[in-house]
Design a protein around this motif. Structure first.
Motif, PDB file in Angstrom:
ATOM      1  N   CYS A   1     -50.146  17.528 -17.156  1.00  0.00           N
ATOM      2  CA  CYS A   1     -49.631  16.212 -16.831  1.00  0.00           C
ATOM      3  C   CYS A   1     -50.776  15.244 -16.501  1.00  0.00           C
ATOM      4  O   CYS A   1     -51.749  15.637 -15.868  1.00  0.00           O
ATOM      5  CB  CYS A   1     -48.746  16.427 -15.612  1.00  0.00           C
ATOM      6  SG  CYS A   1     -47.788  15.036 -15.155  1.00  0.00           S
TER       7      CYS A   1
ATOM      8  N   THR B   1     -38.042  21.135 -16.517  1.00  0.00           N
ATOM      9  CA  THR B   1     -38.229  20.635 -17.891  1.00  0.00           C
ATOM     10  C   THR B   1     -38.750  21.744 -18.802  1.00  0.00           C
ATOM     11  O   THR B   1     -38.385  21.816 -19.978  1.00  0.00           O
ATOM     12  CB  THR B   1     -39.142  19.377 -17.917  1.00  0.00           C
ATOM     13  OG1 THR B   1     -38.760  18.561 -19.028  1.00  0.00           O
ATOM     14  CG2 THR B   1     -40.616  19.697 -18.059  1.00  0.00           C
ATOM     15  N   ASP B   2     -39.573  22.640 -18.292  1.00  0.00           N
ATOM     16  CA  ASP B   2     -40.092  23.742 -19.103  1.00  0.00           C
ATOM     17  C   ASP B   2     -38.938  24.608 -19.617  1.00  0.00           C
ATOM     18  O   ASP B   2     -38.891  24.982 -20.791  1.00  0.00           O
ATOM     19  CB  ASP B   2     -41.079  24.591 -18.282  1.00  0.00           C
ATOM     20  CG  ASP B   2     -42.279  23.774 -17.798  1.00  0.00           C
ATOM     21  OD1 ASP B   2     -42.063  22.740 -17.131  1.00  0.00           O
ATOM     22  OD2 ASP B   2     -43.434  24.167 -18.088  1.00  0.00           O
TER      23      ASP B   2
ATOM     24  N   PHE C   1     -40.679  25.042 -13.552  1.00  0.00           N
ATOM     25  CA  PHE C   1     -40.268  23.639 -13.493  1.00  0.00           C
ATOM     26  C   PHE C   1     -39.112  23.428 -14.484  1.00  0.00           C
ATOM     27  O   PHE C   1     -39.197  23.880 -15.629  1.00  0.00           O
ATOM     28  CB  PHE C   1     -41.458  22.743 -13.837  1.00  0.00           C
ATOM     29  CG  PHE C   1     -41.212  21.291 -13.549  1.00  0.00           C
ATOM     30  CD1 PHE C   1     -41.350  20.800 -12.270  1.00  0.00           C
ATOM     31  CD2 PHE C   1     -40.840  20.422 -14.561  1.00  0.00           C
ATOM     32  CE1 PHE C   1     -41.122  19.450 -11.998  1.00  0.00           C
ATOM     33  CE2 PHE C   1     -40.615  19.083 -14.303  1.00  0.00           C
ATOM     34  CZ  PHE C   1     -40.756  18.597 -13.009  1.00  0.00           C
TER      35      PHE C   1
ATOM     36  N   ASP D   1     -48.535  25.941 -18.216  1.00  0.00           N
ATOM     37  CA  ASP D   1     -48.327  24.549 -17.814  1.00  0.00           C
ATOM     38  C   ASP D   1     -49.247  24.289 -16.619  1.00  0.00           C
ATOM     39  O   ASP D   1     -49.101  24.922 -15.565  1.00  0.00           O
ATOM     40  CB  ASP D   1     -46.848  24.329 -17.440  1.00  0.00           C
ATOM     41  CG  ASP D   1     -46.522  22.860 -17.185  1.00  0.00           C
ATOM     42  OD1 ASP D   1     -47.435  22.121 -16.754  1.00  0.00           O
ATOM     43  OD2 ASP D   1     -45.366  22.463 -17.407  1.00  0.00           O
TER      44      ASP D   1
ATOM     45  N   TYR E   1     -50.349  12.155 -14.788  1.00  0.00           N
ATOM     46  CA  TYR E   1     -50.102  11.201 -13.690  1.00  0.00           C
ATOM     47  C   TYR E   1     -50.128  11.842 -12.311  1.00  0.00           C
ATOM     48  O   TYR E   1     -49.869  11.189 -11.326  1.00  0.00           O
ATOM     49  CB  TYR E   1     -48.784  10.451 -13.904  1.00  0.00           C
ATOM     50  CG  TYR E   1     -47.582  11.313 -14.218  1.00  0.00           C
ATOM     51  CD1 TYR E   1     -46.925  12.006 -13.212  1.00  0.00           C
ATOM     52  CD2 TYR E   1     -47.104  11.437 -15.520  1.00  0.00           C
ATOM     53  CE1 TYR E   1     -45.826  12.799 -13.491  1.00  0.00           C
ATOM     54  CE2 TYR E   1     -46.013  12.229 -15.815  1.00  0.00           C
ATOM     55  CZ  TYR E   1     -45.376  12.911 -14.800  1.00  0.00           C
ATOM     56  OH  TYR E   1     -44.303  13.706 -15.091  1.00  0.00           O
ATOM     57  N   LYS E   2     -50.405  13.152 -12.242  1.00  0.00           N
ATOM     58  CA  LYS E   2     -50.439  13.819 -10.933  1.00  0.00           C
ATOM     59  C   LYS E   2     -51.871  13.766 -10.395  1.00  0.00           C
ATOM     60  O   LYS E   2     -52.372  12.685 -10.105  1.00  0.00           O
ATOM     61  CB  LYS E   2     -49.861  15.228 -11.070  1.00  0.00           C
ATOM     62  CG  LYS E   2     -48.364  15.154 -11.384  1.00  0.00           C
ATOM     63  CD  LYS E   2     -47.731  16.475 -11.715  1.00  0.00           C
ATOM     64  CE  LYS E   2     -46.239  16.262 -11.976  1.00  0.00           C
ATOM     65  NZ  LYS E   2     -45.607  17.375 -12.660  1.00  0.00           N
TER      66      LYS E   2
ATOM     67  N   SER F   1     -49.669  21.381 -15.002  1.00  0.00           N
ATOM     68  CA  SER F   1     -49.348  20.095 -14.364  1.00  0.00           C
ATOM     69  C   SER F   1     -49.769  20.015 -12.904  1.00  0.00           C
ATOM     70  O   SER F   1     -50.209  18.976 -12.434  1.00  0.00           O
ATOM     71  CB  SER F   1     -47.854  19.807 -14.492  1.00  0.00           C
ATOM     72  OG  SER F   1     -47.538  19.572 -15.844  1.00  0.00           O
ATOM     73  N   HIS F   2     -49.625  21.129 -12.158  1.00  0.00           N
ATOM     74  CA  HIS F   2     -49.985  21.103 -10.739  1.00  0.00           C
ATOM     75  C   HIS F   2     -51.337  21.736 -10.466  1.00  0.00           C
ATOM     76  O   HIS F   2     -51.670  22.019  -9.313  1.00  0.00           O
ATOM     77  CB  HIS F   2     -48.886  21.763  -9.899  1.00  0.00           C
ATOM     78  CG  HIS F   2     -47.711  20.863  -9.696  1.00  0.00           C
ATOM     79  ND1 HIS F   2     -47.667  19.906  -8.700  1.00  0.00           N
ATOM     80  CD2 HIS F   2     -46.564  20.710 -10.403  1.00  0.00           C
ATOM     81  CE1 HIS F   2     -46.542  19.235  -8.783  1.00  0.00           C
ATOM     82  NE2 HIS F   2     -45.856  19.697  -9.813  1.00  0.00           N
TER      83      HIS F   2
ATOM     84  N   SER G   1     -45.671  13.293 -23.849  1.00  0.00           N
ATOM     85  CA  SER G   1     -45.423  13.706 -22.459  1.00  0.00           C
ATOM     86  C   SER G   1     -45.545  15.227 -22.376  1.00  0.00           C
ATOM     87  O   SER G   1     -45.541  15.922 -23.394  1.00  0.00           O
ATOM     88  CB  SER G   1     -44.017  13.277 -22.037  1.00  0.00           C
ATOM     89  OG  SER G   1     -43.055  13.994 -22.795  1.00  0.00           O
ATOM     90  N   THR G   2     -45.599  15.736 -21.161  1.00  0.00           N
ATOM     91  CA  THR G   2     -45.649  17.191 -20.982  1.00  0.00           C
ATOM     92  C   THR G   2     -44.421  17.841 -21.630  1.00  0.00           C
ATOM     93  O   THR G   2     -44.537  18.862 -22.310  1.00  0.00           O
ATOM     94  CB  THR G   2     -45.710  17.535 -19.482  1.00  0.00           C
ATOM     95  OG1 THR G   2     -46.822  16.833 -18.915  1.00  0.00           O
ATOM     96  CG2 THR G   2     -45.907  19.021 -19.247  1.00  0.00           C
ATOM     97  N   SER G   3     -43.260  17.234 -21.438  1.00  0.00           N
ATOM     98  CA  SER G   3     -42.030  17.814 -22.009  1.00  0.00           C
ATOM     99  C   SER G   3     -42.112  17.915 -23.531  1.00  0.00           C
ATOM    100  O   SER G   3     -41.783  18.949 -24.114  1.00  0.00           O
ATOM    101  CB  SER G   3     -40.813  16.965 -21.614  1.00  0.00           C
ATOM    102  OG  SER G   3     -40.684  16.896 -20.214  1.00  0.00           O
TER     103      SER G   3
HETATM  104  C1  LIG Z   1     -44.584  17.144 -13.476  1.00  0.00           C
HETATM  105  C2  LIG Z   1     -44.338  18.290 -14.371  1.00  0.00           C
HETATM  106  C3  LIG Z   1     -43.899  18.084 -15.684  1.00  0.00           C
HETATM  107  C4  LIG Z   1     -43.604  16.683 -16.136  1.00  0.00           C
HETATM  108  O1  LIG Z   1     -43.137  16.562 -17.416  1.00  0.00           O
HETATM  109  P1  LIG Z   1     -42.929  15.085 -18.003  1.00  0.00           P
HETATM  110  O2  LIG Z   1     -42.603  15.324 -19.419  1.00  0.00           O
HETATM  111  O3  LIG Z   1     -44.188  14.329 -17.786  1.00  0.00           O
HETATM  112  O4  LIG Z   1     -41.832  14.427 -17.238  1.00  0.00           O
HETATM  113  C5  LIG Z   1     -43.742  19.193 -16.503  1.00  0.00           C
HETATM  114  N1  LIG Z   1     -44.008  20.439 -16.043  1.00  0.00           N
HETATM  115  C6  LIG Z   1     -44.404  20.663 -14.770  1.00  0.00           C
HETATM  116  C7  LIG Z   1     -44.694  22.036 -14.311  1.00  0.00           C
HETATM  117  C8  LIG Z   1     -44.574  19.603 -13.914  1.00  0.00           C
HETATM  118  O5  LIG Z   1     -44.960  19.816 -12.660  1.00  0.00           O
END
Ligand SMILES: *Cc1c(COP(=O)(O)O)cnc(C)c1O
Length: 414
Positions: free
Chosen positions: A222, A130-131, A128, A199, A224-225, A201-202, A99-101
């Motif tokens: 990511c 999680t980062d 974000f 990152d 799934y986006k 993801s977006h 996963s991204t995390s």
């Molecule tokens: C959506 C997103 C994530 C998602 O992390 P997951 O491990 O897939 O849940 C991480 N970083 C950013 C900037 C995001 O937008």
């Protein structure tokens, strides 16, 4: 210009849109305007058939032979090479995994090791969560040998001090959609002796990214986006080729071993980016991601960016012309060059407002504390969708349709 814009004039522009045919590549339910593809991309029409094939033929009939015969074992590298073309990377610089995390953890740890003698991870408070959480967990694990320092965007350059090992930034903000200047910040970090972990993801699938040209060191993103890989799709990571020899990540699982099937008792890293892998790839999710990435690869990236900008400009123009006086405040940059593929507004009743919109089939999302977020994926949205979404927003505001008890109760996932 707003006075001249009508639904009919927009439908005419849609009819001449060079990207119009891509809408057919997706299952888009009737009665829904989907403005949340920046959070979970819609289902590509080709995905169910491909998944049925992988399940019934490759798994059902091929069984374990499919690791070789169907090329399963090669999936992380093969799909990674496709994503590489979307982010300005070489084929052997991107791997699909975890996963991204989890990839953030692997790459942050690797960055600290690549830049010995420096201890600071520099990021921004509105990155974000999680980062930031993953960085905090790594700092705790390292017991004082690393620190996380947060500086607001305008102070990032000044925050680059002699102890900065790595700068951790999200290219496009999940809240406002503001875009960082990747090339300028990467150059500033390098001048200060720091590495940069982006990152994406977006960004990936929505706007052009050129990691190679920017001289970026590391990146994650990511699946799934905007890549439409399906819920929980595996993520990707990027390591610039010049760092491959010194790249060591801490989840030293067997599939990152030089010879996984030698079953040795000691870990030896695989050559190249294969060492970024940890365990067995999720083949079903990877197959869905492969189809999702193909939906993006089928479109011209310059046309995608141009349409994304046009949709964002239109959305802002219509909201400001038609919903003035209702307390909406634009959070996204007005200047298109500084905006990703979403438009966010603040509103004191953002949560119930979004619930009322969703009840009318206009699906965007809410981000705490007061943000209405509208993703404008150029691959399948039309200008008339933007028009209809704004109509719904105006109606909800004018009738105070959001002010109902059922819209005030928060669900687990917002
Ligand atoms: C959506 C997103 C994530 C998602 O992390 P997951 O491990 O897939 O849940 C991480 N970083 C950013 C900037 C995001 O937008």
């Amino acid at each position: 210009m707003a006075a001249m814009t009508t639904r009919e004039s927009l439908a005419a522009v849609d009819a001449a849109d060079p990207l119009a045919r891509h809408r057919d590549a997706f299952v888009l339910p009737a009665g829904v305007i989907y403005l949340d593809g920046n959070s979970l991309g819609p289902l590509p029409r080709a995905t169910p058939g491909r998944l049925a094939e992988v399940v019934e033929r490759e798994w059902g009939e091929g069984l374990i032979r499919s690791w070789n015969a169907a090329g399963w074992i090669d999936g992380p590298r093969r799909v990674g090479a496709k994503i590489a073309t979307l982010v300005g990377a070489e084929a052997d610089e991107v791997m699909v995994t975890d996963s991204t995390s989890v990839n953030l953890f692997k790459l942050l740890a690797a960055a600290l090791r690549l830049n010995p003698g420096r201890s600071v991870i520099l990021s921004e408070p509105e990155n974000f969560p999680t980062d930031l959480y993953v960085a905090q967990g790594l700092v705790e694990l390292l017991g004082g040998r690393a620190r996380l320092r947060l500086e607001p965007p305008e102070r990032l350059a000044a925050g680059l001090t002699a102890d900065t090992a790595v700068v951790l930034l999200t290219h496009v903000s999940y809240r406002s959609g503001a875009v960082h200047d990747m090339a300028a910040l990467t150059a500033a970090a390098h001048d200060a002796g720091a590495l940069v972990l982006w990152d994406l993801s977006h960004s990936v699938g929505a706007l052009p990214v050129d990691l190679g040209k920017a001289g970026a060191d590391l990146a994650v993103g990511c699946g799934y986006k905007y890549l439409n890989g399906g819920p929980g799709a595996p993520a990707f990571l990027y390591v610039a080729e010049r760092h491959h020899a010194g790249f060591h990540q801490p989840i030293t699982g067997w599939l990152g071993h030089a010879e996984p099937f030698a079953f040795e008792s000691g870990y030896r890293p695989a050559p190249g980016l294969a060492r970024a892998l940890a365990g067995t790839p999720p083949i079903l999710s990877l197959a869905a991601l492969d189809v999702g990435v193909d939906t993006v690869l089928a479109a011209d990236p310059a046309a995608l960016r141009a349409k994304s900008i046009a949709l964002g400009d239109l959305f802002i123009e219509l909201v400001e012309a038609r919903a003035a006086g209702h307390g909406l405040a634009l959070l996204s940059p007005r200047e298109a060059a500084r905006r990703g593929s979403q438009v966010s507004f603040r509103h004191p009743h953002a949560y119930p407002l979004m619930q009322a919109l969703i009840a009318r089939g206009v699906i965007g999302d809410f981000r705490a504390p007061d943000i209405l977020r509208f993703g404008l994926a150029p691959l399948y949205l039309r200008r008339v969708d933007v028009w209809d979404a704004v109509e719904a927003l105006v109606e909800v505001l004018e009738k105070r349709a959001w002010d109902r008890p059922e819209f005030l109760t928060r669900a687990t996932v917002t």
